[in-house]
Scaffold this motif. Structure first.
Motif, PDB file in Angstrom:
ATOM      1  N   GLY A  29      41.681  -5.762  49.521  1.00 21.87           N
ATOM      2  CA  GLY A  29      41.859  -5.135  50.827  1.00 21.87           C
ATOM      3  C   GLY A  29      43.085  -4.932  51.103  1.00 21.87           C
ATOM      4  O   GLY A  29      44.007  -5.755  50.746  1.00 21.87           O
ATOM      5  N   THR A  30      43.112  -4.077  52.133  1.00 19.11           N
ATOM      6  CA  THR A  30      44.811  -3.762  52.434  1.00 19.11           C
ATOM      7  C   THR A  30      45.189  -4.133  53.828  1.00 19.11           C
ATOM      8  O   THR A  30      46.189  -4.881  54.086  1.00 19.11           O
ATOM      9  CB  THR A  30      45.012  -2.290  52.286  1.00 19.11           C
ATOM     10  OG1 THR A  30      44.015  -1.506  52.875  1.00 19.11           O
ATOM     11  CG2 THR A  30      44.847  -1.684  50.951  1.00 19.11           C
ATOM     12  N   SER A  31      44.093  -3.783  54.873  1.00 18.14           N
ATOM     13  CA  SER A  31      44.727  -4.345  56.241  1.00 18.14           C
ATOM     14  C   SER A  31      44.412  -5.950  56.460  1.00 18.14           C
ATOM     15  O   SER A  31      45.024  -6.334  57.146  1.00 18.14           O
ATOM     16  CB  SER A  31      43.890  -3.646  57.401  1.00 18.14           C
ATOM     17  OG  SER A  31      42.372  -3.915  56.989  1.00 18.14           O
ATOM     18  N   TYR A  32      43.440  -6.367  55.795  1.00 17.96           N
ATOM     19  CA  TYR A  32      43.137  -7.858  55.862  1.00 17.96           C
ATOM     20  C   TYR A  32      42.879  -8.282  54.568  1.00 17.96           C
ATOM     21  O   TYR A  32      41.811  -8.565  54.094  1.00 17.96           O
ATOM     22  CB  TYR A  32      41.974  -7.994  56.543  1.00 17.96           C
ATOM     23  CG  TYR A  32      41.661  -9.416  56.783  1.00 17.96           C
ATOM     24  CD1 TYR A  32      42.597 -10.288  57.839  1.00 17.96           C
ATOM     25  CD2 TYR A  32      40.668 -10.347  56.479  1.00 17.96           C
ATOM     26  CE1 TYR A  32      42.202 -11.531  57.914  1.00 17.96           C
ATOM     27  CE2 TYR A  32      40.242 -11.451  56.487  1.00 17.96           C
ATOM     28  CZ  TYR A  32      41.196 -12.047  57.468  1.00 17.96           C
ATOM     29  OH  TYR A  32      40.901 -13.526  57.776  1.00 17.96           O
ATOM     30  N   PRO A  33      43.814  -8.791  53.373  1.00 18.90           N
ATOM     31  CA  PRO A  33      43.615  -9.160  52.239  1.00 18.90           C
ATOM     32  C   PRO A  33      42.875 -10.289  52.134  1.00 18.90           C
ATOM     33  O   PRO A  33      43.415 -11.418  52.969  1.00 18.90           O
ATOM     34  CB  PRO A  33      45.124  -9.193  51.457  1.00 18.90           C
ATOM     35  CG  PRO A  33      45.921  -8.764  52.585  1.00 18.90           C
ATOM     36  CD  PRO A  33      45.035  -8.697  53.774  1.00 18.90           C
ATOM     37  N   ALA A  34      42.134 -10.622  51.426  1.00 14.78           N
ATOM     38  CA  ALA A  34      41.266 -11.817  51.086  1.00 14.78           C
ATOM     39  C   ALA A  34      40.918 -11.969  49.773  1.00 14.78           C
ATOM     40  O   ALA A  34      40.629 -11.064  49.031  1.00 14.78           O
ATOM     41  CB  ALA A  34      39.962 -12.028  51.862  1.00 14.78           C
ATOM     42  N   ILE A  35      40.597 -13.356  49.376  1.00 17.10           N
ATOM     43  CA  ILE A  35      39.962 -13.788  47.928  1.00 17.10           C
ATOM     44  C   ILE A  35      38.628 -14.307  48.391  1.00 17.10           C
ATOM     45  O   ILE A  35      38.351 -14.947  49.408  1.00 17.10           O
ATOM     46  CB  ILE A  35      40.822 -14.529  47.419  1.00 17.10           C
ATOM     47  CG1 ILE A  35      40.593 -14.921  46.013  1.00 17.10           C
ATOM     48  CG2 ILE A  35      41.251 -16.055  48.132  1.00 17.10           C
ATOM     49  CD1 ILE A  35      41.425 -15.494  45.155  1.00 17.10           C
ATOM     50  N   ASN A  36      37.746 -13.774  47.424  1.00 15.17           N
ATOM     51  CA  ASN A  36      36.442 -14.249  47.636  1.00 15.17           C
ATOM     52  C   ASN A  36      36.215 -15.840  47.216  1.00 15.17           C
ATOM     53  O   ASN A  36      37.100 -16.068  46.201  1.00 15.17           O
ATOM     54  CB  ASN A  36      35.335 -13.497  47.057  1.00 15.17           C
ATOM     55  CG  ASN A  36      35.154 -13.364  45.546  1.00 15.17           C
ATOM     56  OD1 ASN A  36      35.537 -14.180  44.848  1.00 15.17           O
ATOM     57  ND2 ASN A  36      35.085 -12.006  45.335  1.00 15.17           N
ATOM     58  N   SER A  37      35.291 -16.724  47.255  1.00 10.97           N
ATOM     59  CA  SER A  37      35.150 -17.914  46.774  1.00 10.97           C
ATOM     60  C   SER A  37      35.022 -17.802  45.202  1.00 10.97           C
ATOM     61  O   SER A  37      35.543 -19.113  44.656  1.00 10.97           O
ATOM     62  CB  SER A  37      34.273 -18.770  47.565  1.00 10.97           C
ATOM     63  OG  SER A  37      32.964 -18.141  47.345  1.00 10.97           O
ATOM     64  N   THR A  38      34.432 -17.185  44.713  1.00  6.35           N
ATOM     65  CA  THR A  38      34.104 -17.223  43.203  1.00  6.35           C
ATOM     66  C   THR A  38      35.544 -16.847  42.650  1.00  6.35           C
ATOM     67  O   THR A  38      36.021 -17.667  41.575  1.00  6.35           O
ATOM     68  CB  THR A  38      33.177 -16.165  42.827  1.00  6.35           C
ATOM     69  OG1 THR A  38      32.059 -16.155  43.474  1.00  6.35           O
ATOM     70  CG2 THR A  38      32.989 -16.118  41.348  1.00  6.35           C
ATOM     71  N   ASP A  39      36.365 -16.219  42.914  1.00  6.69           N
ATOM     72  CA  ASP A  39      37.539 -15.717  42.325  1.00  6.69           C
ATOM     73  C   ASP A  39      38.687 -16.872  42.633  1.00  6.69           C
ATOM     74  O   ASP A  39      39.379 -17.405  41.805  1.00  6.69           O
ATOM     75  CB  ASP A  39      38.322 -14.342  42.953  1.00  6.69           C
ATOM     76  CG  ASP A  39      37.588 -13.106  42.521  1.00  6.69           C
ATOM     77  OD1 ASP A  39      36.859 -13.023  41.514  1.00  6.69           O
ATOM     78  OD2 ASP A  39      37.657 -12.107  42.993  1.00  6.69           O
ATOM     79  N   LEU A  40      38.610 -17.525  43.807  1.00  9.16           N
ATOM     80  CA  LEU A  40      39.240 -18.649  44.137  1.00  9.16           C
ATOM     81  C   LEU A  40      38.826 -19.886  43.249  1.00  9.16           C
ATOM     82  O   LEU A  40      39.795 -20.332  42.563  1.00  9.16           O
ATOM     83  CB  LEU A  40      39.228 -18.825  45.680  1.00  9.16           C
ATOM     84  CG  LEU A  40      40.311 -20.165  45.959  1.00  9.16           C
ATOM     85  CD1 LEU A  40      41.831 -19.902  45.814  1.00  9.16           C
ATOM     86  CD2 LEU A  40      39.907 -20.706  47.455  1.00  9.16           C
ATOM     87  N   ALA A  41      37.663 -20.067  42.740  1.00  9.57           N
ATOM     88  CA  ALA A  41      37.199 -21.196  42.206  1.00  9.57           C
ATOM     89  C   ALA A  41      37.687 -20.981  40.621  1.00  9.57           C
ATOM     90  O   ALA A  41      37.736 -21.871  39.906  1.00  9.57           O
ATOM     91  CB  ALA A  41      35.595 -21.287  42.147  1.00  9.57           C
ATOM     92  N   ASN A  42      37.597 -19.748  40.312  1.00 14.92           N
ATOM     93  CA  ASN A  42      38.352 -19.447  38.823  1.00 14.92           C
ATOM     94  C   ASN A  42      39.743 -19.428  38.407  1.00 14.92           C
ATOM     95  O   ASN A  42      40.040 -19.349  37.253  1.00 14.92           O
ATOM     96  CB  ASN A  42      37.620 -18.114  38.453  1.00 14.92           C
ATOM     97  CG  ASN A  42      35.970 -18.008  38.314  1.00 14.92           C
ATOM     98  OD1 ASN A  42      35.513 -18.938  37.837  1.00 14.92           O
ATOM     99  ND2 ASN A  42      35.433 -16.825  38.564  1.00 14.92           N
ATOM    100  N   LEU A  43      40.453 -19.593  39.559  1.00 16.67           N
ATOM    101  CA  LEU A  43      41.952 -19.784  39.309  1.00 16.67           C
ATOM    102  C   LEU A  43      42.194 -21.234  38.784  1.00 16.67           C
ATOM    103  O   LEU A  43      41.626 -22.324  38.906  1.00 16.67           O
ATOM    104  CB  LEU A  43      42.788 -19.917  40.706  1.00 16.67           C
ATOM    105  CG  LEU A  43      42.716 -18.354  41.407  1.00 16.67           C
ATOM    106  CD1 LEU A  43      43.460 -18.325  42.697  1.00 16.67           C
ATOM    107  CD2 LEU A  43      43.018 -17.203  40.438  1.00 16.67           C
ATOM    108  N   MET A  44      43.230 -21.228  37.809  1.00 14.75           N
ATOM    109  CA  MET A  44      43.484 -22.613  37.012  1.00 14.75           C
ATOM    110  C   MET A  44      44.435 -23.075  37.873  1.00 14.75           C
ATOM    111  O   MET A  44      45.440 -22.876  38.539  1.00 14.75           O
ATOM    112  CB  MET A  44      44.328 -22.008  35.871  1.00 14.75           C
ATOM    113  CG  MET A  44      43.442 -21.373  34.993  1.00 14.75           C
ATOM    114  SD  MET A  44      42.434 -22.377  33.853  1.00 14.75           S
ATOM    115  CE  MET A  44      43.695 -23.037  32.715  1.00 14.75           C
ATOM    116  N   ILE A  45      44.177 -24.557  37.864  1.00 18.53           N
ATOM    117  CA  ILE A  45      44.990 -25.846  38.441  1.00 18.53           C
ATOM    118  C   ILE A  45      45.581 -26.601  37.309  1.00 18.53           C
ATOM    119  O   ILE A  45      44.626 -26.893  36.571  1.00 18.53           O
ATOM    120  CB  ILE A  45      44.201 -26.541  39.561  1.00 18.53           C
ATOM    121  CG1 ILE A  45      43.750 -25.922  40.631  1.00 18.53           C
ATOM    122  CG2 ILE A  45      45.058 -28.097  39.921  1.00 18.53           C
ATOM    123  CD1 ILE A  45      42.953 -26.418  41.684  1.00 18.53           C
ATOM    124  N   VAL A  46      46.623 -26.660  36.927  1.00 15.63           N
ATOM    125  CA  VAL A  46      47.348 -27.327  36.135  1.00 15.63           C
ATOM    126  C   VAL A  46      47.457 -28.605  36.429  1.00 15.63           C
ATOM    127  O   VAL A  46      48.299 -29.202  37.225  1.00 15.63           O
ATOM    128  CB  VAL A  46      48.736 -26.613  35.489  1.00 15.63           C
ATOM    129  CG1 VAL A  46      49.528 -27.427  34.589  1.00 15.63           C
ATOM    130  CG2 VAL A  46      48.473 -25.109  35.378  1.00 15.63           C
TER     131      VAL A  46
END
Length: 85
Positions: A29-46
């Motif tokens: 999104g350009t006017s209201y960028p957001a991340i969906n929960s699936t993409d957020l859950a797939n991010l790595m936490i070291v």
């Protein structure tokens, strides 16, 4: 769902520049960028190493280091060594 890691560590990690950049790179999104929960859950936490894991790594490194070639730098700092001349 409660995390199984220290909440203070998690909060600090979520505020790091690298993690924020990673989130922003996955936003849509350009006017209201957001991340969906699936993409957020797939991010790595070291996660930091456990004390036991860290101790084993250090023991392995020390076994490879010929400490007899090194001398103590100062009497007040028993953990600081310099290669002998």
């Amino acid at each position: 769902m409660r995390p199984h890691i220290d909440a203070t560590f998690l909060l600090s990690f979520l505020q790091t520049e690298n993690f924020v950049k990673n989130v922003l790179n996955n936003c849509t999104g350009t006017s209201y960028p957001a991340i969906n929960s699936t993409d957020l859950a797939n991010l790595m936490i070291v996660l930091p190493l456990s004390i036991e894991h860290l101790r084993k790594k250090l023991e392995g490194l020390l076994k490879k280091m010929p400490l007899e070639e090194y001398g103590q730098v100062t009497e007040g700092n028993p953990g600081i060594y310099r290669k002998k001349a």
